[in-house]
Design an enzyme around this catalytic site. Structure first.
Site, PDB file in Angstrom:
ATOM      1  N   HIS A 126      99.362-112.151 -50.400  1.00  9.47           N
ATOM      2  CA  HIS A 126      98.852-113.286 -51.173  1.00  9.47           C
ATOM      3  C   HIS A 126      97.325-113.388 -51.084  1.00  9.47           C
ATOM      4  O   HIS A 126      96.760-114.447 -50.826  1.00  9.47           O
ATOM      5  CB  HIS A 126      99.516-114.591 -50.718  1.00  9.47           C
ATOM      6  CG  HIS A 126     100.990-114.628 -51.056  1.00  9.47           C
ATOM      7  ND1 HIS A 126     101.886-113.761 -50.487  1.00  9.47           N
ATOM      8  CD2 HIS A 126     101.699-115.409 -51.902  1.00  9.47           C
ATOM      9  CE1 HIS A 126     103.091-113.995 -50.970  1.00  9.47           C
ATOM     10  NE2 HIS A 126     103.008-114.987 -51.844  1.00  9.47           N
ATOM     11  N   GLU A 153     101.712-118.252 -35.996  1.00 12.53           N
ATOM     12  CA  GLU A 153     101.000-116.984 -36.191  1.00 12.53           C
ATOM     13  C   GLU A 153     100.364-116.475 -34.903  1.00 12.53           C
ATOM     14  O   GLU A 153     100.371-115.277 -34.623  1.00 12.53           O
ATOM     15  CB  GLU A 153      99.920-117.136 -37.277  1.00 12.53           C
ATOM     16  CG  GLU A 153     100.462-117.351 -38.699  1.00 12.53           C
ATOM     17  CD  GLU A 153     100.928-118.776 -38.958  1.00 12.53           C
ATOM     18  OE1 GLU A 153     100.632-119.674 -38.125  1.00 12.53           O
ATOM     19  OE2 GLU A 153     101.600-119.024 -39.976  1.00 12.53           O
ATOM     20  N   PHE A 171      96.396-117.179 -43.613  1.00 10.19           N
ATOM     21  CA  PHE A 171      96.993-117.652 -42.354  1.00 10.19           C
ATOM     22  C   PHE A 171      96.928-116.550 -41.299  1.00 10.19           C
ATOM     23  O   PHE A 171      96.683-116.807 -40.125  1.00 10.19           O
ATOM     24  CB  PHE A 171      98.437-118.087 -42.560  1.00 10.19           C
ATOM     25  CG  PHE A 171      98.619-119.067 -43.683  1.00 10.19           C
ATOM     26  CD1 PHE A 171      97.679-120.065 -43.901  1.00 10.19           C
ATOM     27  CD2 PHE A 171      99.713-118.993 -44.531  1.00 10.19           C
ATOM     28  CE1 PHE A 171      97.830-120.966 -44.939  1.00 10.19           C
ATOM     29  CE2 PHE A 171      99.872-119.891 -45.578  1.00 10.19           C
ATOM     30  CZ  PHE A 171      98.934-120.872 -45.781  1.00 10.19           C
TER      31      PHE A 171
END
Lengths: 317, 241
Positions: free
Chosen positions: A115, A64, A89
């Site tokens: 999410h 990421e 994340f």
């Protein structure tokens, strides 16, 4: 129980899918739109863009931090990158990069956290984005949007792409009840008044907008007139609409699928305390992690349903 | 000071294709000072190139100056990326290199990293991704000056053997004496003309405080200004008139 069930609200697509479909449309309209991915495209739904525009899609692997930096570099050379991951994340793993490589230089990077909340269900707390909005709002210069349904997510995605500067879009995993039907308008940066009312106001965002409408219906049966606001844009925040609700209804309930710290409740409280203090009740996840179960079981157990909104409203009256 | 020759070679050796009179020129090469604390060397080179008056150098780190303690892209034309949180510049450089390729442009992206900085995991995420995308137009220079904040790099976190690591990560790698200007220029030219489908790495072996005997010997001078007396001795040793 699923959100919106007591009102038989029709169930629409997940907001992550509405985002992915809109991104694909935007890809056809804007050759400068590029996507960087950290190997979750079939979850965040940038896979739809990938199918049509593989040359403008860069999967950097499960990394990421690098995804954010690569997007910043693309933006500084004139491209319009979108990046995405699970909200937790995206924000927690790559926060320093969002701060240093995107917010500080003001790069035109659009960040999507999918999410969100506890309604992702069985995957459990490690995957749940419950702090993302507080973190996103703490990035100077970012605009931040948390839409509640399919139609508003399409408009939010387009509004963010048109915005020249960094931005965060929060999307969810489950299919979401349809809130914006015929005749309801949605405007970036403006809270939507979904229902007029005089006795108190329920302020909601995301999936909890459905719960707010359900609570308003329960209270209406007792003769209580509830105003319902969908506050989808956290930054820039529509202070005027919230202050007017405080002035005209005298009490607020803020409901959100987020930790107590740093979410919508914080912004509402800060706003009305300066301009027109009124009693406020907060319905949120509090200060805890959830667990693995079905989305409906989790929302019930952790107090994120219309029932808690009704209870909070009765406390105020 | 360890990166002085590297920055000199780039700015004055005909390698960095840029136009100080037009810092936003679209075809320019991009130079990212990923080791943001090395920016005084870059500021000096920029002044010497004509980006701004030399007198501005004396405003370094002072209120209102565009010459901040770490590079700020919003303050100073000619700076390509804001840095200062270590480990982020190579990712940014990779994004730039990909943008050049998407647009079919020939400009290069140069990224200067510290050898302490490559402790950061993000550097290696970027290194792997650059190899995946085969960005020959991306050149990373590691200023391997042997020292970092609290000690020698070999003691704090040993990142040797460096050349082997970068090669194993898929980069075409050269190793060079970073204070030998001719050798540096040759290595940088080789990297700039590469078209082998690999990103280009140069490990430049340098010394922190090169040319000032009492600084070369002591890592404790990291980020620490010299006293007036030390400055006088340092300038004497460097032959400043």
């Amino acid at each position: 129980m699923e959100i919106g069930k007591t009102l038989n609200l029709p169930v629409g697509k997940a907001t992550r899918l509405a985002f992915g479909e809109t991104l694909r449309e935007l890809g056809a309209e804007d050759p400068n739109l590029v996507v960087v991915d950290a190997d979750l495209n079939n979850s965040t739904r940038t896979d739809l863009f990938l199918k049509d525009f593989p040359d403008r899609f860069f999967n950097v692997g499960i990394a990421e931090s690098n995804m954010v930096g690569v997007a910043a570099g693309l933006a500084s050379a004139g491209k319009k990158p979108w990046i995405s991951s699970f909200a937790t994340f995206m924000m927690s793993n790559a926060y320093d990069q969002l701060r240093m490589s995107v917010a500080f230089p003001g790069c035109n990077v659009k960040v999507v956290g999918s999410h969100c909340g506890i309604s992702i269900g069985e995957d459990g707390p490690s995957q749940m984005g419950i702090e993302d909005l507080g973190l996103a709002c703490s990035l100077p210069g970012f605009v931040v949007v948390a839409p509640c349904d399919e139609a508003s997510t399409r408009l939010a995605t387009r509004a963010l792409h048109a915005h020249d500067g960094p931005g965060y879009l929060r999307t969810g995993r489950p299919n979401a009840p349809i809130i914006y039907g015929e005749g309801v308008t949605w405007e970036f940066g403006k809270a939507t008044t979904l229902k007029e009312g005089d006795d108190l106001t329920v302020i909601a965002s995301g999936l909890m907008v459905g719960a707010a409408l359900e609570a308003a219906a329960v209270l209406a049966a007792d003769g209580i007139s509830v105003r319902v606001l969908d506050v989808h844009t956290f930054k820039p925040f529509d202070e005027a609409t919230v202050i007017r609700a405080a002035q005209e209804t005298g009490g607020l309930v803020v409901v959100e699928e987020h930790l107590a710290q740093g979410g919508l409740g914080s912004i509402v409280a800060m706003t009305v305390s300066r301009h027109h203090p009124v009693p406020i009740r907060f319905v949120n996840l509090g200060d805890q992690f959830a667990e693995s179960a079905t989305p409906g079981e989790l929302l019930d157990k952790y107090g994120l349903s219309y029932r808690e909104v009704v209870d909070a409203a009765r406390e105020l009256l | 000071m360890s990166c002085t020759e590297i920055v000199t070679a780039l700015y004055f050796g005909g390698l960095l294709n840029h136009d100080p009179a037009n810092p936003g020129w679209e075809e320019r090469d991009r130079f990212v000072m990923s080791k943001g604390h090395g920016c005084p060397a870059q500021y000096a080179a920029m002044a010497g190139s004509g980006y701004f008056e030399e007198s501005l150098l004396l405003t370094l780190r002072k209120l209102g100056s565009p010459l901040e303690g770490h590079p700020n892209v919003r303050k100073l034309p000619g700076i390509e990326a804001s840095t200062g949180s270590l480990g982020q510049g190579l990712s940014i450089g990779l994004g730039m290199a990909l943008a050049a390729r998407l647009d079919g442009k020939g400009w290069k992206t140069w990224v200067l990293l510290g050898d302490g900085e490559i402790d950061e995991g993000q550097v290696w995420e970027a290194a792997l991704a650059a190899a995946k995308f085969g960005t020959s137009n991306l050149i990373a220079i590691v200023d391997a000056n042997t020292a970092q904040q609290t000690g020698y790099t070999r003691d704090v976190l040993n990142t040797e053997p460096k050349a082997e690591k970068w090669t194993a990560f898929g980069w075409t790698t050269q190793e060079v004496d970073g204070h030998d200007l001719d050798a540096l220029l040759a290595a940088l030219r080789r990297a700039a003309s590469a078209s082998d489908g690999h990103p280009q790495a140069i490990i430049a072996r340098t010394l922190k405080g090169k040319g000032v005997s009492f600084v070369e010997k002591e890592y404790g001078y990291h980020g620490k200004p010299l006293t007036a007396d030390e400055s006088r001795r340092a300038l004497e040793e460097l032959g400043w008139k």
